[in-house]
Write a protein that holds these residues in place. Structure first.
Motif, short mmCIF file in Angstrom:
data_model
loop_
_atom_site.label_atom_id
_atom_site.label_comp_id
_atom_site.label_asym_id
_atom_site.label_seq_id
_atom_site.Cartn_x
_atom_site.Cartn_y
_atom_site.Cartn_z
N GLU A 191 -46.68 68.48 -30.64
CA GLU A 191 -47.42 67.37 -31.21
C GLU A 191 -48.71 67.90 -31.80
O GLU A 191 -49.30 68.83 -31.25
CB GLU A 191 -47.76 66.31 -30.15
N PRO A 192 -49.20 67.36 -32.93
CA PRO A 192 -48.67 66.22 -33.68
C PRO A 192 -47.51 66.58 -34.60
O PRO A 192 -47.03 65.73 -35.33
CB PRO A 192 -49.88 65.78 -34.49
N TYR A 193 -47.10 67.84 -34.59
CA TYR A 193 -45.95 68.27 -35.39
C TYR A 193 -45.00 69.03 -34.48
O TYR A 193 -45.41 69.58 -33.45
CB TYR A 193 -46.38 69.20 -36.54
N ALA A 194 -43.74 69.10 -34.87
CA ALA A 194 -42.76 69.91 -34.16
C ALA A 194 -42.35 71.06 -35.06
O ALA A 194 -42.15 70.89 -36.27
CB ALA A 194 -41.55 69.07 -33.77
N LEU A 195 -42.25 72.23 -34.47
CA LEU A 195 -41.78 73.40 -35.20
C LEU A 195 -40.26 73.39 -35.25
O LEU A 195 -39.59 73.32 -34.21
CB LEU A 195 -42.27 74.67 -34.51
N THR A 196 -39.68 73.44 -36.46
CA THR A 196 -38.24 73.44 -36.62
C THR A 196 -37.83 74.58 -37.55
O THR A 196 -38.68 75.26 -38.13
CB THR A 196 -37.71 72.11 -37.19
N ASP A 197 -36.53 74.74 -37.71
CA ASP A 197 -36.02 75.79 -38.60
C ASP A 197 -36.44 75.57 -40.05
O ASP A 197 -36.53 76.52 -40.83
CB ASP A 197 -34.49 75.85 -38.53
N THR A 198 -36.66 74.31 -40.43
CA THR A 198 -36.94 74.01 -41.84
C THR A 198 -38.34 73.49 -42.10
O THR A 198 -38.80 73.53 -43.24
CB THR A 198 -35.93 72.96 -42.36
N SER A 199 -39.04 72.99 -41.07
CA SER A 199 -40.36 72.42 -41.32
C SER A 199 -41.40 73.48 -41.60
O SER A 199 -42.35 73.26 -42.35
CB SER A 199 -40.80 71.56 -40.12
N ASP A 200 -41.26 74.64 -40.96
CA ASP A 200 -42.23 75.72 -41.07
C ASP A 200 -41.56 76.96 -41.66
O ASP A 200 -40.33 77.06 -41.73
CB ASP A 200 -42.82 76.06 -39.70
N TYR A 201 -42.41 77.92 -42.04
CA TYR A 201 -41.90 79.16 -42.64
C TYR A 201 -42.47 80.39 -41.95
O TYR A 201 -41.75 81.35 -41.67
CB TYR A 201 -42.25 79.16 -44.12
#
Length: 256
Positions: A191-201
């Motif tokens: 939170e406030p964001y989740a790290l995913t395979d596509t959200s981050d680089y």
């Protein structure tokens, strides 16, 4: 687009022999001159939509305190987001938090490719270079991505002082969450964001794909908007990151 830009990154600090490599994807506010400020006012560009407010000061002070190397992106995330993969739908936004970005509308493939080649790729190549050099020396390496987040988004207040983001390898993040909570802080777990395979680089590319220990830290911007807060958070992280790494090495039998 034929404009030649200065380097898209700056390197601060010095290698003190520790494991940490600091990276900051959204620390800069620069905009190529030919883009005419992206058609936005200076006030709009200075908002959280243009950069991670306060993280430049935190990162540089932290680099000095550890000491460690910090690789910092100098261009605004509105030009191209260096924490998004090439071609990602939010790599070059047409609007952000209700603000339209005039010079990002109806971009040609050529314009997109130029931003990637001039800004995105050199930044990540510099991170790769830093990691490669340390791994060639058979050193322990920990990738630390530094970010900040706006305290209010779409009229919703965010209560967390800091958030730790993680995905496939949560080990170091969970250790750091415990240490921060022990200081009485409100700490977000993805939170406030989740790290995913596509959200981050950045973390997927430099941490997960290399199987390196890593951590992504998000600090609330009102806490670091001024030098005093930046110094406080840099000192806190300079103390807790080495503690977290020692716990990690003991718990998972990794060479410190």
């Amino acid at each position: 687009m034929t404009e030649i830009l200065a380097e898209s990154f700056k390197v601060y600090g010095q290698d003190g022999g520790g494991p940490f490599v600091l990276v900051s994807d959204h620390a800069g506010q620069a905009i190529p001159p030919t883009l005419d400020g992206l058609g936005l006012s200076a006030d709009e560009r200075a908002r959280h939509i243009g950069w991670d407010i306060g993280i430049d000061g935190v990162g540089r002070k932290l680099a000095d305190a550890l000491p460690a190397v910090l690789i910092e992106q100098v261009y605004s995330r509105l030009v191209i987001d260096c924490n998004r993969a090439p071609g990602h739908p939010t790599s070059i936004v047409t609007q952000s938090d209700g603000t339209a970005v005039p010079r990002n509308q109806s971009l040609s493939m050529q314009d997109r490719a130029w931003r990637e080649q001039a800004i995105l790729h050199p930044y990540h190549q510099r991170i790769t270079q830093e990691l490669d050099a340390r791994l060639a020396q058979k050193r322990a390496v920990v990738v630390v991505a530094l970010h900040s987040f706006t305290p209010v988004m779409r009229e919703v207040a965010r209560p967390w002082h800091v958030g730790l983001l993680h995905n496939h390898d949560s080990r170091l993040a969970h250790i750091m969450i415990d240490l921060l909570r022990a200081e009485g802080l409100v700490v977000g777990d993805n939170e406030p964001y989740a790290l995913t395979d596509t959200s981050d680089y950045t973390i997927p590319l430099h941490g997960e794909q290399r199987a390196l220990p890593h951590i992504e830290i998000e600090i609330r911007q009102d806490l670091i908007a001024y030098p005093e807060g930046q110094a406080d958070w840099a000192a806190r992280l300079a103390s807790l990151l080495p503690q977290a790494w020692r716990i990690f090495c003991t718990r998972y039998e990794q060479r410190p």
